[in-house]
Design a protein around this motif. Structure first.
Motif, mmCIF file in Angstrom:
data_model
loop_
_atom_site.group_PDB
_atom_site.id
_atom_site.type_symbol
_atom_site.label_atom_id
_atom_site.label_comp_id
_atom_site.label_asym_id
_atom_site.label_seq_id
_atom_site.Cartn_x
_atom_site.Cartn_y
_atom_site.Cartn_z
ATOM 1 N N GLY A 159 0.831 -1.198 0.000
ATOM 2 C CA GLY A 159 0.000 0.000 0.000
ATOM 3 C C GLY A 159 0.860 1.240 0.000
ATOM 4 N N PRO A 160 0.390 2.342 -0.594
ATOM 5 C CA PRO A 160 1.191 3.565 -0.688
ATOM 6 C C PRO A 160 1.558 4.148 0.674
ATOM 7 C CG PRO A 160 -1.083 3.969 -1.354
ATOM 8 C CD PRO A 160 -0.912 2.482 -1.256
ATOM 9 N N TYR A 161 0.695 3.972 1.672
ATOM 10 C CA TYR A 161 0.984 4.540 2.989
ATOM 11 C C TYR A 161 2.270 3.955 3.566
ATOM 12 C CZ TYR A 161 0.313 5.999 7.849
ATOM 13 O OH TYR A 161 0.484 6.546 9.099
ATOM 14 N N GLU A 162 2.495 2.654 3.304
ATOM 15 C CA GLU A 162 3.689 1.994 3.834
ATOM 16 C C GLU A 162 4.969 2.475 3.150
ATOM 17 O OE1 GLU A 162 3.388 0.347 6.516
ATOM 18 O OE2 GLU A 162 1.220 0.623 6.384
ATOM 19 N N LEU A 163 4.825 3.191 2.048
ATOM 20 C CA LEU A 163 6.000 3.734 1.364
ATOM 21 C C LEU A 163 6.503 5.012 2.033
ATOM 22 C CD1 LEU A 163 4.897 3.301 -2.365
ATOM 23 C CD2 LEU A 163 6.383 1.799 -1.018
ATOM 24 N N LEU A 164 5.682 5.592 2.904
ATOM 25 C CA LEU A 164 6.075 6.834 3.575
ATOM 26 C C LEU A 164 7.076 6.551 4.683
ATOM 27 C CD1 LEU A 164 2.625 8.642 4.055
ATOM 28 C CD2 LEU A 164 4.173 8.754 2.097
ATOM 29 N N SER A 165 7.996 7.493 4.874
ATOM 30 C CA SER A 165 8.914 7.399 6.004
ATOM 31 C C SER A 165 8.129 7.768 7.270
ATOM 32 C CB SER A 165 10.082 8.359 5.826
ATOM 33 O OG SER A 165 9.631 9.710 5.895
ATOM 34 N N GLU A 166 8.714 7.471 8.439
ATOM 35 C CA GLU A 166 8.036 7.795 9.696
ATOM 36 C C GLU A 166 7.825 9.305 9.813
ATOM 37 O OE1 GLU A 166 6.624 5.692 11.875
ATOM 38 O OE2 GLU A 166 7.150 4.239 10.315
ATOM 39 N N ARG A 167 8.798 10.105 9.350
ATOM 40 C CA ARG A 167 8.664 11.560 9.401
ATOM 41 C C ARG A 167 7.546 12.024 8.469
ATOM 42 N NH1 ARG A 167 9.823 14.998 13.129
ATOM 43 N NH2 ARG A 167 12.099 15.071 13.057
ATOM 44 N N GLU A 168 7.455 11.418 7.283
ATOM 45 C CA GLU A 168 6.397 11.793 6.338
ATOM 46 C C GLU A 168 5.023 11.448 6.901
ATOM 47 O OE1 GLU A 168 8.930 11.288 2.160
ATOM 48 O OE2 GLU A 168 7.726 9.634 2.936
ATOM 49 N N LYS A 169 4.901 10.307 7.577
ATOM 50 C CA LYS A 169 3.624 9.939 8.206
ATOM 51 C C LYS A 169 3.260 10.947 9.285
ATOM 52 C CE LYS A 169 4.154 4.946 7.460
ATOM 53 N NZ LYS A 169 4.375 3.636 8.105
ATOM 54 N N THR A 222 12.334 21.987 5.095
ATOM 55 C CA THR A 222 12.314 20.534 5.279
ATOM 56 C C THR A 222 10.879 20.022 5.330
ATOM 57 O OG1 THR A 222 14.401 20.567 6.502
ATOM 58 C CG2 THR A 222 13.008 18.641 6.801
ATOM 59 N N VAL A 223 10.012 20.769 6.006
ATOM 60 C CA VAL A 223 8.590 20.400 6.056
ATOM 61 C C VAL A 223 8.010 20.380 4.648
ATOM 62 C CG1 VAL A 223 6.296 21.079 6.841
ATOM 63 C CG2 VAL A 223 8.244 21.275 8.392
ATOM 64 N N GLU A 224 8.309 21.427 3.885
ATOM 65 C CA GLU A 224 7.791 21.527 2.519
ATOM 66 C C GLU A 224 8.274 20.358 1.656
ATOM 67 O OE1 GLU A 224 9.218 25.341 1.397
ATOM 68 O OE2 GLU A 224 7.552 26.442 2.320
ATOM 69 N N THR A 225 9.521 19.969 1.841
ATOM 70 C CA THR A 225 10.068 18.856 1.066
ATOM 71 C C THR A 225 9.360 17.548 1.419
ATOM 72 O OG1 THR A 225 12.246 19.895 0.934
ATOM 73 C CG2 THR A 225 12.152 17.524 0.560
ATOM 74 N N HIS A 226 9.201 17.290 2.724
ATOM 75 C CA HIS A 226 8.504 16.073 3.166
ATOM 76 C C HIS A 226 7.058 16.062 2.661
ATOM 77 C CE1 HIS A 226 11.600 14.291 5.549
ATOM 78 N NE2 HIS A 226 11.666 15.288 6.431
ATOM 79 N N LYS A 227 6.420 17.229 2.740
ATOM 80 C CA LYS A 227 5.025 17.330 2.317
ATOM 81 C C LYS A 227 4.896 17.028 0.828
ATOM 82 C CE LYS A 227 1.224 20.698 2.099
ATOM 83 N NZ LYS A 227 0.846 22.096 2.409
ATOM 84 N N SER A 228 5.793 17.585 0.038
ATOM 85 C CA SER A 228 5.784 17.349 -1.406
ATOM 86 C C SER A 228 6.018 15.873 -1.717
ATOM 87 C CB SER A 228 6.864 18.208 -2.070
ATOM 88 O OG SER A 228 6.955 17.924 -3.459
ATOM 89 N N ASN A 229 6.979 15.261 -1.003
ATOM 90 C CA ASN A 229 7.300 13.852 -1.243
ATOM 91 C C ASN A 229 6.141 12.935 -0.882
ATOM 92 O OD1 ASN A 229 9.856 14.514 -2.138
ATOM 93 N ND2 ASN A 229 10.850 14.144 -0.170
ATOM 94 N N LEU A 230 5.506 13.204 0.261
ATOM 95 C CA LEU A 230 4.438 12.313 0.697
ATOM 96 C C LEU A 230 3.213 12.425 -0.204
ATOM 97 C CD1 LEU A 230 1.815 13.625 2.480
ATOM 98 C CD2 LEU A 230 3.687 14.245 3.996
ATOM 99 N N MET A 231 2.933 13.631 -0.694
ATOM 100 C CA MET A 231 1.782 13.800 -1.580
ATOM 101 C C MET A 231 2.036 13.118 -2.923
ATOM 102 S SD MET A 231 0.259 17.577 -0.654
ATOM 103 C CE MET A 231 -1.328 17.228 -1.402
ATOM 104 N N GLU A 232 3.298 13.131 -3.347
ATOM 105 C CA GLU A 232 3.640 12.437 -4.588
ATOM 106 C C GLU A 232 3.495 10.934 -4.420
ATOM 107 O OE1 GLU A 232 7.388 11.941 -7.724
ATOM 108 O OE2 GLU A 232 7.472 13.436 -6.124
ATOM 109 N N LYS A 233 3.970 10.400 -3.295
ATOM 110 C CA LYS A 233 3.867 8.969 -3.039
ATOM 111 C C LYS A 233 2.410 8.506 -2.939
ATOM 112 C CE LYS A 233 8.284 8.491 -0.576
ATOM 113 N NZ LYS A 233 8.932 8.187 0.733
ATOM 114 N N LEU A 234 1.572 9.358 -2.344
ATOM 115 C CA LEU A 234 0.164 9.015 -2.167
ATOM 116 C C LEU A 234 -0.689 9.405 -3.374
ATOM 117 C CD1 LEU A 234 -0.332 10.139 1.553
ATOM 118 C CD2 LEU A 234 0.084 7.831 0.696
ATOM 119 N N GLN A 235 -0.051 10.075 -4.335
ATOM 120 C CA GLN A 235 -0.737 10.537 -5.548
ATOM 121 C C GLN A 235 -1.906 11.469 -5.202
ATOM 122 O OE1 GLN A 235 -1.691 6.912 -7.732
ATOM 123 N NE2 GLN A 235 0.401 6.753 -8.505
#
Length: 217
Positions: free
Chosen positions: A149-159, A184-197
């Motif tokens: 599942g896409p949620y499991e692709l997130l790092s603990e910080r991204e979650k 750093t927050v903006e980077t994590h936010k961008s990455n997690l939204m990309e992973k979750l589409q």
């Protein structure tokens, strides 16, 4: 010997359960209660191994509320929910409240005894119908999202940041709380939204709700 506290708002039901269980199958009933508040007080006083908790006890405190509160006070106590409701919603609510098991009042006596013994040993117990439903939901989820599942692709910080964003906190507020930079927050936010589409905050909030991440306690 398993020490058990019986909780049910109907005295006839309590009496029947006590007669069925006390002194049999390595089980001893050390007390009984008629509602959630009394159950919490007696559990703290008597220190049972298992609380056999009725789901609905009007007009007193219900079994789920009592289970949630009791698990905070006595994390090691096993709570077996006893209910007439053969319904998926009640099952999941019982599990979320911290119950170790869930069994129907219509279950055979031997199944109730087995359930008590199982939760007393630290295992979880669900009646067969509930187990089938959980397995069915899990398999449906696997089919929809894949094994991880896409949620499991997130790092603990991204979650962690996903939860804060979904609750409406700004990047600056999140950065201050986590003691990291806004960038750093903006980077994590961008990455997690990309992973979750996901593309928008409303989509993110909806996703977080499905994942149970909007607990404001």
């Amino acid at each position: 010997m398993v020490r058990i506290l019986v909780v049910d708002d109907h005295i006839v039901v309590r009496s029947g359960l006590i007669a069925l269980l006390d002194g049999k199958h390595e089980i001893t009933v050390i007390g009984d209660a008629a509602d959630g508040d009394e159950a919490i007080a007696k559990a703290q006083e008597l220190k049972p191994d298992v609380v056999l908790m009725d789901f609905s006890m009007p007009p007193g405190k219900d079994g789920l509320t009592a289970t949630t509160e009791l698990k905070k006070l006595m994390p090691d106590v096993a709570i077996l929910i006893l209910t007439m409701h053969d319904d998926e919603e009640y099952l999941f609510r019982a599990i979320q409240a911290g119950a170790s098991g869930y069994i129907l009042k219509s279950a055979p006596h031997q199944e109730l005894i087995s359930a008590i013994q199982s939760v007393a040993e630290g295992s979880a117990y669900l009646h067969p119908t509930a187990t089938k439903r959980l397995m069915s939901e899990y398999l449906d989820k696997v089919k929809q999202e894949g094994a991880s599942g896409p949620y499991e692709l997130l790092s603990e910080r991204e979650k962690e940041i996903l939860g804060w964003v979904a609750k409406g906190y700004s990047n600056k507020e999140i950065a201050e709380h986590l003691i990291i930079s806004v960038k750093t927050v903006e980077t994590h936010k961008s990455n997690l939204m990309e992973k979750l589409q996901l593309k928008t905050r409303p989509e993110l909030v909806k996703y977080a709700m499905k994942k149970g991440l909007l607990n404001f306690e």
